[in-house]
Scaffold this motif. Structure first.
Motif, mmCIF file in Angstrom:
data_model
loop_
_atom_site.group_PDB
_atom_site.id
_atom_site.type_symbol
_atom_site.label_atom_id
_atom_site.label_comp_id
_atom_site.label_asym_id
_atom_site.label_seq_id
_atom_site.Cartn_x
_atom_site.Cartn_y
_atom_site.Cartn_z
ATOM 1 N N PHE A 57 43.956 35.481 39.531
ATOM 2 C CA PHE A 57 43.517 36.288 40.359
ATOM 3 C C PHE A 57 43.682 37.646 39.650
ATOM 4 N N LEU A 58 42.641 38.238 38.757
ATOM 5 C CA LEU A 58 42.660 39.662 38.414
ATOM 6 C C LEU A 58 41.159 40.396 38.610
ATOM 7 N N ASN A 59 41.644 41.600 38.814
ATOM 8 C CA ASN A 59 40.395 42.707 38.790
ATOM 9 C C ASN A 59 39.238 42.190 40.157
ATOM 10 N N GLY A 60 39.658 41.541 40.941
ATOM 11 C CA GLY A 60 38.602 40.936 41.789
ATOM 12 C C GLY A 60 37.764 39.682 41.317
ATOM 13 N N GLU A 61 38.246 39.246 40.413
ATOM 14 C CA GLU A 61 37.757 37.861 40.108
ATOM 15 C C GLU A 61 38.934 36.856 40.108
ATOM 16 N N LEU A 62 38.430 35.382 39.944
ATOM 17 C CA LEU A 62 39.221 34.286 39.852
ATOM 18 C C LEU A 62 38.714 33.774 38.480
ATOM 19 N N TRP A 63 39.797 33.802 37.485
ATOM 20 C CA TRP A 63 39.508 33.354 36.227
ATOM 21 C C TRP A 63 40.069 31.982 35.970
#
Length: 165
Positions: A57-63
């Protein structure tokens, strides 16, 4: 809807879900919880494939990051639908409950975005990187050792809570 939008719409559920995937969680220390989870994708013939995966979970995204040409990456390139289930951890404690995320994954090829992800996560090169669009988040847990509680969220809808004895 991306992770940031889900978090803004349902901050309490988002926090619990992120903790379950991120290595802590309600009542579970990071040492007791795995960051290795289960990804379900669809094979060419439409049958399900499950694979282990770490998520970020980085910068408002689930990667979702994957090795080049792994079967799960090839599945997502062909059909972007996925389901992701948090590792339940040791024993039967399941602190924070059983958590699943469903959605669609789109490959990120922009070199700047991949480089920023790579600086943060330091994955082995080369790698596939997928950004997710959420279609459903589900949390199931036991309350008061009596009720099975299921929380279901879908884009544009409030969390629906079902309780069963």
């Amino acid at each position: 809807m991306n992770w940031a939008a889900f978090s803004a719409a349902e901050p309490d559920l988002a926090k619990t879900v992120e903790e379950r995937f991120g290595g802590g969680g309600a009542g579970v220390s990071p040492a007791e919880h795995s960051t290795h989870h289960v990804l379900a994708t669809l094979r060419k013939d439409g049958s399900p494939r499950t694979s282990g995966l770490e998520v970020r979970f980085l910068n408002g995204e689930l990667w979702l990051g994957m090795m080049p040409d792994s079967l799960k990456a090839l599945d997502l390139l062909r059909d972007p639908r996925f389901a992701l289930q948090a590792n339940p951890g040791e024993g039967q404690t399941m602190g924070g409950g059983d958590v699943r995320i469903s959605g669609r994954a789109s490959e990120v090829t922009d070199p700047a975005i991949k480089a920023a992800y790579g600086e943060e996560v330091e994955p082995p090169e080369p790698f596939h990187l997928f950004r997710t669009e959420l279609t459903e988040v589900v949390r199931t847990y036991v309350e008061d050792e009596k009720y099975l509680v299921v929380q279901v969220w879908k884009p544009g809808e409030p969390v629906r809570t079902l309780k069963r004895t």
